[in-house]
Design a protein around this motif. Sequence first.
Motif, PDB file in Angstrom:
ATOM      1  N   MET A  39      -1.067  -7.230   4.559  1.00  0.00           N
ATOM      2  CA  MET A  39      -1.110  -5.843   5.041  1.00  0.00           C
ATOM      3  C   MET A  39      -1.179  -5.764   6.565  1.00  0.00           C
ATOM      4  SD  MET A  39      -3.762  -4.065   2.401  1.00  0.00           S
ATOM      5  CE  MET A  39      -3.582  -4.271   0.622  1.00  0.00           C
TER       6      MET A  39
ATOM      7  N   MET B 129       3.706  -1.183   2.080  1.00  0.00           N
ATOM      8  CA  MET B 129       3.041  -2.009   3.078  1.00  0.00           C
ATOM      9  C   MET B 129       3.395  -3.483   2.903  1.00  0.00           C
ATOM     10  SD  MET B 129      -0.803  -0.353   3.282  1.00  0.00           S
ATOM     11  CE  MET B 129      -1.306  -1.293   4.720  1.00  0.00           C
TER      12      MET B 129
ATOM     13  N   HIS C 139       1.246   4.937   7.828  1.00  0.00           N
ATOM     14  CA  HIS C 139       1.062   5.016   6.383  1.00  0.00           C
ATOM     15  C   HIS C 139       0.016   6.072   6.022  1.00  0.00           C
ATOM     16  CE1 HIS C 139       3.434   1.431   5.499  1.00  0.00           C
ATOM     17  NE2 HIS C 139       2.827   0.828   6.500  1.00  0.00           N
TER      18      HIS C 139
ATOM     19  N   LYS D  69      -1.786   6.138   2.718  1.00  0.00           N
ATOM     20  CA  LYS D  69      -1.889   5.469   1.428  1.00  0.00           C
ATOM     21  C   LYS D  69      -3.011   6.009   0.554  1.00  0.00           C
ATOM     22  CE  LYS D  69       0.212   2.357   0.509  1.00  0.00           C
ATOM     23  NZ  LYS D  69       1.498   2.299  -0.206  1.00  0.00           N
TER      24      LYS D  69
ATOM     25  N   THR E 207      -0.495  -1.159  -4.255  1.00  0.00           N
ATOM     26  CA  THR E 207      -0.903  -0.560  -2.982  1.00  0.00           C
ATOM     27  C   THR E 207      -0.667   0.947  -2.977  1.00  0.00           C
ATOM     28  OG1 THR E 207       1.246  -1.066  -1.949  1.00  0.00           O
ATOM     29  CG2 THR E 207      -0.520  -2.689  -1.681  1.00  0.00           C
TER      30      THR E 207
ATOM     31  N   THR F  85       5.617  -2.958   9.367  1.00  0.00           N
ATOM     32  CA  THR F  85       5.098  -1.594   9.520  1.00  0.00           C
ATOM     33  C   THR F  85       3.588  -1.567   9.753  1.00  0.00           C
ATOM     34  OG1 THR F  85       4.763  -1.323   7.122  1.00  0.00           O
ATOM     35  CG2 THR F  85       6.917  -0.702   8.017  1.00  0.00           C
ATOM     36  N   ALA F  86       2.962  -2.737   9.896  1.00  0.00           N
ATOM     37  CA  ALA F  86       1.514  -2.777  10.115  1.00  0.00           C
ATOM     38  C   ALA F  86       1.174  -2.193  11.481  1.00  0.00           C
ATOM     39  CB  ALA F  86       1.000  -4.211  10.025  1.00  0.00           C
TER      40      ALA F  86
END
Length: 509
Positions: free
Chosen positions: A175, A305, A280, A282, A329, A180-181
Amino acid sequence: MSDDLAERVEDVLAVDAAEFEAQAKADAEVLKRELREGTFDNHQSIVGLEYEFYAVSDGRWSASEDDVHALMRVPRRMLGLMGFEKELGLHNAEMTTSPQPLNPHGLRAQESEVRARLEAALDCAAAEGIRLVSDGMWTIPPAGETAGEYLTDSIRDDGVRLATNMSDSVRYHAMANGPTAPPSFTLEAPHVSLEADTVMPEALITSIQPHYQVPQAEDLPHFFNYALRVAGPLLALGVNSPFFPADLYDDDATPTEILDDGWDEHRIAVFESVLNSGDHEKVTFPEDLDTVEDAVERVVTDSTMVPMSVGRGDRFDDQFATLRRKHGTYWRWVRPVFDGASRSSANARIEFRPIAGQPTVRDSVAFQAAFAGLMERLPRQDHPVIDLDWSTANENFYTAMREGPHGDIAWVDIDGDEVSGAELYEDLLVHARDGLRVAGCTEQEANYYLEPLRQRVETGVTPADWKRERVREALDAGADFETALQQMQREYVEQQSETLLEGEFADWF
């Protein structure tokens, strides 16, 4: 941290995200076809429970009083011996019960299984000077470390960020390393702000997660939308994380400000702020569902993710294995789940995720029983609370997070009248009881399961209230905030050591 883990993370990062998304979308069509064909329909309701714990020193071998009940890392071999599963942090352990039919025998089996396995785990852990704690958030860091150090310590192995105190699950570490972290993961709450290279700050929190398997999959949205209406009121009764470890608070925050401005369930804020870092989103309170296919599509369209490769075997749910991986996720406070190792065991269920770990097993089972009873009764009765606007249900949830049952939470009773406070809980618990009666429980059995929640309504005391009062008493006696906080936490563990398996929270006062 091993080179092997970094290599496995790099293997995950090499997965083509577009291909992963395309396969998840194709899997969704398979799943929707099976739903239309009735594969996920069952003749009865089923219940289950996920139960998380964290480990602390039992004090026998502590070098000083300051180390008593400090957080401890659980040896990985011990988890296997206990029959528990690893969770995010090295200090975590998780139990998952065997699903049981929703009837008196099934509920007794759930409670007995938790007690039997937990008692065995406590005995196993005691040999290492460890105690497992059922709670919403830990507040005493490991001996010789600050909470900030424990939660943010990480290394870079060939460019891969690895959290030092995180379990060796590739998914968790990946993650923090994907394209895209975000640059960092931020924990935000009143008078608290912490940045970390990984999602490790989420390891502050622990929970219970009741499961309710619906009989007919196409009816899942109806049950799901009721679950959203009961989420705020049940969360309010279960609040149990009003404090962070002392060193995480801002240097200029006073004890009075921490007490006055803090929320009753910081676990909600931790999960949301850390995992919603960057672009994100989430972890959210989900919107109503219209159809069961909408539930599948929400997983498909959820931001990815970790696009991990998935092996496919001969299990039934291997036919939609990539979608199941993506669902891992897909975090929502109320979450639909579709799985099953075989066609005969295929099931559609609701995971109810707002409730923190509770002081005792009986309190935890009370929430499982209450949620199951409400799901058994409200949808079949077409209870008018379904007409409560989604926006009000959403507001209820975050009011409960901040103020517990002392906040202004709205409800619509069986007569269609808008009520709150004691009238809300009278209607809620009556229908939970009636749902358990419909499932075959006697009135005495139904009352037994719900009594811990009724006690909280009648006394007006939640675990968060109990913790705040202990801290206030210590401050009034002249303790500084860190000392007051740790005194409270140690008393919590001591009280729990006497009541976890056989007592209930009401025994504490």
